[in-house]
Design a protein around this motif. Structure first.
Motif, PDB file in Angstrom:
ATOM      1  N   THR A  23      -4.943   2.590  -0.043  1.00 13.72           N
ATOM      2  CA  THR A  23      -4.118   3.057   1.113  1.00 13.72           C
ATOM      3  C   THR A  23      -4.666   2.219   2.331  1.00 13.72           C
ATOM      4  O   THR A  23      -5.661   1.831   2.321  1.00 13.72           O
ATOM      5  CB  THR A  23      -4.644   4.524   1.482  1.00 13.72           C
ATOM      6  OG1 THR A  23      -4.368   5.238   0.209  1.00 13.72           O
ATOM      7  CG2 THR A  23      -4.026   4.879   2.605  1.00 13.72           C
TER       8      THR A  23
ATOM      9  N   ALA B 219      -1.204   6.803  -3.362  1.00 14.13           N
ATOM     10  CA  ALA B 219      -1.954   7.118  -2.228  1.00 14.13           C
ATOM     11  C   ALA B 219      -3.450   6.929  -2.642  1.00 14.13           C
ATOM     12  O   ALA B 219      -4.360   6.898  -1.736  1.00 14.13           O
ATOM     13  CB  ALA B 219      -1.692   8.329  -1.443  1.00 14.13           C
TER      14      ALA B 219
ATOM     15  N   SER C  54       0.817  -1.287   0.040  1.00 12.04           N
ATOM     16  CA  SER C  54      -0.025  -0.127   0.004  1.00 12.04           C
ATOM     17  C   SER C  54       0.912   1.116  -0.016  1.00 12.04           C
ATOM     18  O   SER C  54       0.431   2.347  -0.495  1.00 12.04           O
ATOM     19  CB  SER C  54      -1.057   0.073   1.090  1.00 12.04           C
ATOM     20  OG  SER C  54      -0.275   0.338   2.426  1.00 12.04           O
TER      21      SER C  54
END
Length: 122
Positions: free
Chosen positions: A93, A89, A84
């Motif tokens: 996430t 992002a 992640s």
């Protein structure tokens, strides 16, 4: 090639299902933006599992041996959390270790079920 694509799509679906399940326990902690993001995240998770996870497994072997294999859950969570962090992002996430830990357990269960269903259908 067909098997590879089905596995990739199945894992992406498993990642979306995992996000929904983990978010029911800890709100906004495991985020997958959409299906395209899940496809990208699946590639990153696969690369982390192929290249970094074996190194972590070798380095953590003594701890894994002492804990009778239970430390493998922690390694899976760290690998998912790292994936992640390496994914953009706004796609995928995970906010913290506990969601990564829960997510790794749920993802392995859901992926196994989807893999079994795809094997039966094929």
């Amino acid at each position: 090639m067909k098997h590879f694509l089905l596995t990739w799509l199945g894992t992406a679906v498993a990642l979306i299902i995992t996000a929904h399940i983990v978010n029911n326990f800890i709100a906004n902690s495991f985020i997958v933006k959409n299906f395209a993001a899940a496809l990208v995240a699946t590639v990153v998770v696969g690369l982390v599992n192929a290249f970094i996870r074996p190194i972590l497994g070798i380095l953590a072997f003594p701890v894994t041996l002492i804990t009778f294999g239970l430390f493998t859950f922690v390694l899976n969570a760290l690998a998912l959390w790292l994936a992640s962090a390496l994914t953009p992002a706004n796609y995928f996430t995970i906010n913290g270790f506990i969601p990564a830990f829960l997510g790794s357990i749920v993802l392995s269960i859901v992926s196994s079920i989807i893999s079994y269903v795809l094997r039966v259908v094929e």
